[in-house]
Design a protein around this motif. Sequence first.
Motif, short mmCIF file in Angstrom:
data_model
loop_
_atom_site.label_atom_id
_atom_site.label_comp_id
_atom_site.label_asym_id
_atom_site.label_seq_id
_atom_site.Cartn_x
_atom_site.Cartn_y
_atom_site.Cartn_z
N THR A 142 50.53 28.25 84.02
CA THR A 142 51.98 28.13 84.09
C THR A 142 52.45 27.28 85.26
N ASN A 143 51.67 27.18 86.32
CA ASN A 143 52.07 26.36 87.46
C ASN A 143 51.90 24.88 87.15
N THR A 215 56.52 36.06 76.45
CA THR A 215 56.21 36.23 77.87
C THR A 215 56.02 34.89 78.56
N ASN A 218 59.33 33.28 79.28
CA ASN A 218 59.99 33.95 80.41
C ASN A 218 59.46 33.41 81.74
N VAL A 219 58.16 33.18 81.83
CA VAL A 219 57.57 32.64 83.05
C VAL A 219 58.08 31.21 83.29
N HIS A 221 60.93 29.91 82.38
CA HIS A 221 62.33 29.92 82.79
C HIS A 221 62.48 30.13 84.30
N GLU A 222 61.57 30.83 84.91
CA GLU A 222 61.64 31.09 86.34
C GLU A 222 61.40 29.84 87.17
N GLN A 223 60.81 28.81 86.59
CA GLN A 223 60.48 27.61 87.34
C GLN A 223 61.67 26.66 87.50
N LYS A 224 62.69 26.81 86.68
CA LYS A 224 63.96 26.09 86.84
C LYS A 224 63.90 24.58 86.62
N CYS A 251 69.01 20.96 84.81
CA CYS A 251 67.93 21.49 85.63
C CYS A 251 68.34 21.53 87.11
#
Length: 314
Positions: A142-143, A215, A218-219, A221-224, A251
């Motif tokens: 995800t990173n 899931t 959702n992860v 979305h946290e990165q913006k 963004c």
Amino acid sequence: MYYRIFRICFSRYFHSKTRLPQLDFTKPTSDRLKKLSLNEPSSTDNQSLLKVSLRGQCLFGLYPIELALKTKRRQFYQLFLSETSNENRPVLENIQQLAEQLSIPIKYVNTHALDRLSFDRPHQGVCLDCSSLPIQHIEQQTNIQQNSTKISVDLCLVKIHDPMNLGGIIRTAHFFGIDRIILTRGTCQPSPVASKASSGALELMSISTCNDLKTYLNVLHEQKNIAVVCGTHKGNMPLQILRLDDMKKNCLNSNLQRIIVLIGNEHEGIPEEITEMCHYNVCIQPNAESEISSLNASVACALFLYHITAQINI
């Protein structure tokens, strides 16, 4: 009572005489192989068919095998070539040279043996016994590395069942420079059939699987700095008005790093709970007089990817 006994005996006799072989017609078998399964006479000599236990899966076709040998992402066990192949074909000569360089055993067989190995798919005179492609799980990836000079594009496939569609989509994705293919739960595996349909592009693409799409989104979305675009015939935004500049403005600090494009199959589309998690729910509008409401998934995907990547590459 006598009638009942007669009925039971007749029923047993009838079923024992008319029971047919259980054929799996979901497999890509030809009429010749169906006749062999039914024990019907065939002009093909059964002894000419290759009887071999493959160590892995059977890749077939010139370009899938050539690109597989070039990229070396698989393990290779044995190469099968037609006895009557035209050795002057550059691609075939290159395949033979690559196999020799990699010390892969080469076996020359007749056309019927290759037909059997490829389930009568168009093998073009060559088959390869090899391992499956390495697949990574997206949950651990995800990173995203920050790179202000490039916007990456991922293609996420939701329940694409047809390997021919999968192959066509992967070919399109490679053509437009998509960075990664994500296969969600319910999507068919990257099989030799898909590799052949992709003209070998499957051998070049980074493939990941996603067991829990909700899931994973959702992860993200946290990165913006990611835009999620959902392609569905029920979308509320026409594709032609989807603009890269608008995605950048939405963004954080206009620092858009990655675009995720979701494509579902033409029968079920994408679940509503997933479309609600996307930033953009986009559709391709049909002609006003069209009696067909949606496109084939592979065709729709090509239009989406062209529209998005054309703006990135300006």
